[in-house]
Design an enzyme around this catalytic site. Structure first.
Site, mmCIF file in Angstrom:
data_model
loop_
_atom_site.group_PDB
_atom_site.id
_atom_site.type_symbol
_atom_site.label_atom_id
_atom_site.label_comp_id
_atom_site.label_asym_id
_atom_site.label_seq_id
_atom_site.Cartn_x
_atom_site.Cartn_y
_atom_site.Cartn_z
ATOM 1 N N ASP A 1 -21.911 -6.527 3.846
ATOM 2 C CA ASP A 1 -20.492 -6.822 3.602
ATOM 3 C C ASP A 1 -19.957 -5.898 2.517
ATOM 4 O O ASP A 1 -19.021 -5.151 2.735
ATOM 5 C CB ASP A 1 -20.321 -8.282 3.182
ATOM 6 C CG ASP A 1 -20.943 -9.242 4.183
ATOM 7 O OD1 ASP A 1 -20.983 -8.882 5.389
ATOM 8 O OD2 ASP A 1 -21.432 -10.305 3.779
ATOM 9 N N HIS B 1 -6.453 -2.700 -12.625
ATOM 10 C CA HIS B 1 -5.503 -3.048 -11.560
ATOM 11 C C HIS B 1 -6.201 -3.897 -10.521
ATOM 12 O O HIS B 1 -7.407 -4.153 -10.632
ATOM 13 C CB HIS B 1 -4.894 -1.791 -10.937
ATOM 14 C CG HIS B 1 -5.889 -0.901 -10.270
ATOM 15 N ND1 HIS B 1 -6.724 -0.054 -10.970
ATOM 16 C CD2 HIS B 1 -6.198 -0.738 -8.959
ATOM 17 C CE1 HIS B 1 -7.495 0.604 -10.122
ATOM 18 N NE2 HIS B 1 -7.199 0.206 -8.899
ATOM 19 N N HIS C 1 -7.110 -3.674 -7.238
ATOM 20 C CA HIS C 1 -7.784 -3.232 -6.018
ATOM 21 C C HIS C 1 -9.231 -3.722 -5.980
ATOM 22 O O HIS C 1 -9.893 -3.816 -7.015
ATOM 23 C CB HIS C 1 -7.755 -1.702 -5.915
ATOM 24 C CG HIS C 1 -6.454 -1.167 -5.386
ATOM 25 N ND1 HIS C 1 -5.960 0.071 -5.729
ATOM 26 C CD2 HIS C 1 -5.550 -1.707 -4.524
ATOM 27 C CE1 HIS C 1 -4.810 0.277 -5.112
ATOM 28 N NE2 HIS C 1 -4.541 -0.783 -4.374
ATOM 29 N N ASP D 1 -11.934 -2.302 -5.272
ATOM 30 C CA ASP D 1 -12.981 -1.456 -5.868
ATOM 31 C C ASP D 1 -12.948 -1.511 -7.398
ATOM 32 O O ASP D 1 -13.721 -0.836 -8.068
ATOM 33 C CB ASP D 1 -12.885 -0.007 -5.356
ATOM 34 C CG ASP D 1 -11.519 0.620 -5.609
ATOM 35 O OD1 ASP D 1 -10.525 -0.124 -5.722
ATOM 36 O OD2 ASP D 1 -11.451 1.858 -5.698
ATOM 37 N N ASP E 1 -9.607 9.451 -13.662
ATOM 38 C CA ASP E 1 -9.712 9.242 -12.222
ATOM 39 C C ASP E 1 -9.908 10.578 -11.494
ATOM 40 O O ASP E 1 -9.045 11.441 -11.538
ATOM 41 C CB ASP E 1 -8.412 8.556 -11.768
ATOM 42 C CG ASP E 1 -8.306 8.377 -10.264
ATOM 43 O OD1 ASP E 1 -9.245 8.725 -9.531
ATOM 44 O OD2 ASP E 1 -7.246 7.866 -9.831
ATOM 45 N N GLY F 1 -2.574 7.378 -3.825
ATOM 46 C CA GLY F 1 -2.332 6.630 -5.066
ATOM 47 C C GLY F 1 -2.947 7.308 -6.274
ATOM 48 O O GLY F 1 -2.926 6.754 -7.370
ATOM 49 N N HIS F 2 -3.510 8.491 -6.058
ATOM 50 C CA HIS F 2 -4.273 9.132 -7.138
ATOM 51 C C HIS F 2 -3.689 10.483 -7.534
ATOM 52 O O HIS F 2 -3.135 11.207 -6.703
ATOM 53 C CB HIS F 2 -5.731 9.310 -6.694
ATOM 54 C CG HIS F 2 -6.405 8.019 -6.363
ATOM 55 N ND1 HIS F 2 -7.070 7.264 -7.308
ATOM 56 C CD2 HIS F 2 -6.481 7.329 -5.204
ATOM 57 C CE1 HIS F 2 -7.547 6.165 -6.731
ATOM 58 N NE2 HIS F 2 -7.207 6.179 -5.446
#
Lengths: 561, 561
Positions: B61, B84, B86, B88, B205, B376-377
């Site tokens: 999973d 945030h 998300h 991950d 990031d 988004g990056h």
């Protein structure tokens, strides 16, 4: 557009003077291209390729077109025309020739050289008919004319097929690079001439129909490749398709210009480049290409390696280098150039390779960070040029997934082709060209024919479903010794689990459930081993589902004591 | 760049006034981001996400960060800062809180709302500390300041961490859209102010570090989305990430502008949009969103459906629609908009969905044929702005595969950061910031922790290897009844094969080989069942390899008679 859902029953008799077109592969998928043309009782096949499996088809080597519908008519096949030498157009030939080895193979010199080399590995010596652009040849009732097309492999041919039913033009794979390395452009004058004559059915490559604009020229890669050779302090390792002669040519030229030597690595790369060089399609400057042993003695700044594995194929040279599992050890300062596309579905494999090479200290140049690849297929802009030059009365998009075929059909309609004459068909759909009008009139059965460790058709959808279950859930074997008289357990059963997440747990809780189920079974008569196995499998399966929300593949074994 | 291969033994004692940074996830992969900061005997965790499995990890999973190295120090953890909402970045929190439920969760309002909803499903009520940009909060020895960042989910925060060791700035995920829908831009003035103060370690990031230039603004999607709504003759079905509030906002606005009603489909979509609307992050025009039952009564031209499944997840609404296996039947003339990225590795699944929808007659608009997604990056261009504004003395790229980390490091060096102070680390590497200098000083063990049907750590690398073998080769169970006295076969063995390509063949040829092997075994003493099973497995395995070039997983069962 004429919807294939209109009429897909068993095909009617083919009208006299009509032409029948059945794609056994290449519609709804990128791969195993194969189109069968029927006229006056004879069959002409254009291409016979393989499809590569996806992750939901584990253990499969390749997938073949389904020959069932033509199997009992192989003697009517007058020829197989091969448009070019890519696997998805020639890979299925050895399997078809197994069934009738003397079907003539028709193609250009390079195409025939590649297929012949492949057939040699299958111990088949084919009957070949070499043709070149401009040639006209008659095969049974099919009058074929060959037209030069430019693609990501040299010597590609489109084929125009004339019969009493009309003129068909099949592009094969093509693009319209106006400045190809070999100067051999797609013959639009030829397309125009055929258009003037009147093309009744136009089959066109749909691969890039969704891509707006025009596919860039192979020559536009020179700056990026140059940069790699100019900047690399140590070895340059280039990976590309073993059939991409022009890409390799650019690499060889750059290597020569920067005083580096080159060695080819990987069986198919060595074989194909040998063929291409021998036939003059690949021009190797004298002394440039040397043996790997020789190369290894040179300083890294003089070394270029050209290998396979640009798609992350685990067994190919590059993946093994990335895993540190190859005689060639990638080191800090080496530059690896992936001069190839990234075929959808291979991303994880390719990025694993790139990450592996990066963490070994290599500088990896790829499609994602430099202009090191152009497609081999015509984009939307090129396709509309074709439609406007050919002005076909009927169009059948080929070579693409549904989305590509649909996009290509939309382009045809945009250029003025009557939507009712644009046939978006599926594999097995029977398309008849009658009185100048093409439409789907029926369907022949087509299935995936899996080649698995050289066994054709050994794997089935059912066995693949088993494999997926095995992969997702694991396996649980239950061995029960049953008293033949009572039909009850003589001992507690053995449980053997592999790949099952709860293998470590105790299976005791299910034993009483099995006992109950067997008792119940015994009351309804005298079940045989087969039935007892079903009882056990069902009981254990529902227990596993209730207890773990898992559905391992269960192998029940009943032994009479 | 300081190579992580320099020193990766057991970590030394952490010097007084020094700061230790250990990423337990997010380095060498996109996912399960988790960074542990240690200072003065206390731990501060930034993010705790999950990683999604690849095709070579069947039945899994999610994959968790390895908590082993902090498990016996959970009481020292002063807080988990969530940058945030998300998966991950927050998906691993429920599993960590299982081990200590009262670790304070620090984050923005939306982030806390998403994680709280998730924790409710795990029956955990967390301790939360809501913060917003500009806030300063002290957690143990860690002085945290929160800075607004723009990302593909609202309310993202970067965190500046002050300790005696210096100032650390962790961007979380971010980009620099200068015209975001909510007007909330990445606070470069804040970055600059921190830069003036002196950022000793900058964690950034890396996701798009390989992408040249600048990530486009979310607003640039308006034309494509507008076109979809303007042109679609029937229903508009939009699929996107259930967390992409701004993307959904654009869809709602377009629907409203074209007099369409909207229904949300899919559990996570309904839940998240409910939260976002309730908290005011999603502005829903009155009466726009209606119940699916209501929507179904409207004419198709008035209908908009917003659902999950943009990544081809087989169980999500869109995949089931594409397979004709959902209450919502896709029909000719419907338009499906995939307003999302295509995460590498999902290509096959996504294209299967696109092809399925296309062959149902839908017009599918996606990243491949229209400008319907922006990342988004931050791309390379944005990252160099950051480096030049912050001018950090040390840099540690985070959130990326090796290739991304390396590319990000190269950008830092290009802007003038001393290469010796750019740390390209791996998960588990211990990075100490001592006297203003960051370097890898050791390594803690990290492994993949697999969650499989809600069992944490149930699946192991070994069981996954078994599963891969099962998938590629199938399974062959061999049940042999052995005479306890002689150690020889009492009867010919039973062979049960599943997913094995030669299951149909006779296994008689191997029986004499088993007999021989057992006879040989008997001569070297009196082997027990376990040893006999090994003998049988080895014999059958080598026979299968010789005969078929296959290596099925073999389950030997010996029963004493």
């Amino acid at each position: 557009m004429s919807s294939p859902r209109l009429n897909t029953g068993a095909p009617p008799r083919l009208a006299k003077d009509a032409l029948r077109v059945v794609a056994l592969g290449g519609l709804g998928e990128i791969g195993r291209n194969m189109t069968v043309f029927e006229h006056a009782g004879k069959l002409l096949i254009v291409d016979c390729g393989v499809l590569f499996p996806e992750e939901h088809q584990p253990g499969i080597d390749v997938i073949l077109p389904d020959f069932t519908s033509i199997r009992d008519r192989l003697d009517d096949v007058v020829a197989i025309v091969l448009t070019h030498g890519h696997e998805d157009h020639i890979g299925g030939v050895p399997y078809l020739l197994r069934e009738r080895p003397d079907i003539p193979l028709v193609g250009s010199r390079l195409t025939l050289a590649f297929i012949t080399a492949k057939l040699t590995e299958h111990r088949i010596r084919p009957v070949t008919v070499e043709v070149t652009e401009g040639d006209q040849r008659r095969f049974g009732p099919f009058d074929c004319e060959f037209v030069a097309v430019n693609h990501s492999i040299p010597d590609g041919l489109a084929v125009a097929i004339r019969t009493a039913a009309g003129l068909v033009l099949h592009t094969g794979d093509f693009k319209m690079d106006q400045f190809p390395l070999d100067g051999r452009i797609t013959d639009l004058r030829g397309f125009a001439r055929l258009g003037e004559e009147g093309v009744d059915l136009f089959l066109t490559d749909s691969t890039n129909a969704e891509v707006p604009g025009f596919t860039a020229s192979e020559g536009e890669l020179i700056p990026a490749i140059e940069t790699v050779f100019r900047k690399s302090p140590r070895r340059v390792i280039v990976s590309s398709f073993a059939s991409h002669v022009h890409r390799i040519q650019q690499v060889l030229d750059a290597a020569a210009a920067h005083g580096r030597k080159v060695a080819f690595v990987g069986r198919s790369m060595v074989r194909n480049m040998g063929i291409a060089a021998e036939l003059g399609y690949l021009k190797i400057p004298a002394g440039l290409v040397v043996d790997l042993k020789v190369l290894e003695k040179l300083p890294p700044s003089k070394v270029t390696l050209v290998c396979t594995g640009s798609q992350g194929e685990p067994m190919a040279a590059l993946s093994r280098m990335a895993g540190g599992d190859h005689v060639i050890r990638v080191r800090e300062g080496d530059t690896v150039l992936l001069a190839s596309s990234l075929i959808p579905g291979n991303e994880n494999a390719v990025y694993r390779v790139i990450n592996g090479l990066t963490s070994l200290g290599a500088n990896v140049v790829h499609k994602g960070n430099a202009k090191v690849h152009v497609s081999g297929h015509a984009s939307a802009g090129e396709l509309v040029y074709c439609y406007n030059i050919v002005k076909p009365s009927n169009v059948m998009p080929v070579h693409g997934e549904s989305r590509h075929l649909r996009a290509n059909a939309d382009l045809a309609v945009k250029t003025g082709v009557d939507p009712r004459n644009v046939v978006v068909a599926e594999n097995g759909h029977v398309v008849d060209l009658v009185d100048g009008r093409a439409s789907v009139v029926g369907k022949v059965p087509v299935h995936n024919v899996y080649v698995d460790a050289s066994v054709v058709g050994g794997a089935t959808e059912a066995s693949l479903q088993d494999r997926r279950t095995l992969a997702e859930e694991g396996v649980l074997a239950v061995v029960a010794i049953i008293d033949a008289d009572t039909g009850q357990l003589a001992d507690p059963p053995d449980f053997l689990a592999r790949g099952f997440v709860h293998a470590g747990d105790s299976f005791d809780p299910v034993v009483p459930l099995i006992e109950k189920a067997l008792a119940r079974a015994a009351t309804d008569g005298h079940p045989d081993s087969r039935q007892l196995e079903d009882v056990i499998a069902r009981t254990v399966a529902s227990w596993a589902r209730r207890t773990y929300r898992r559905a391992p593949l269960i192998i029940p074994v009943v032994i009479d004591a």
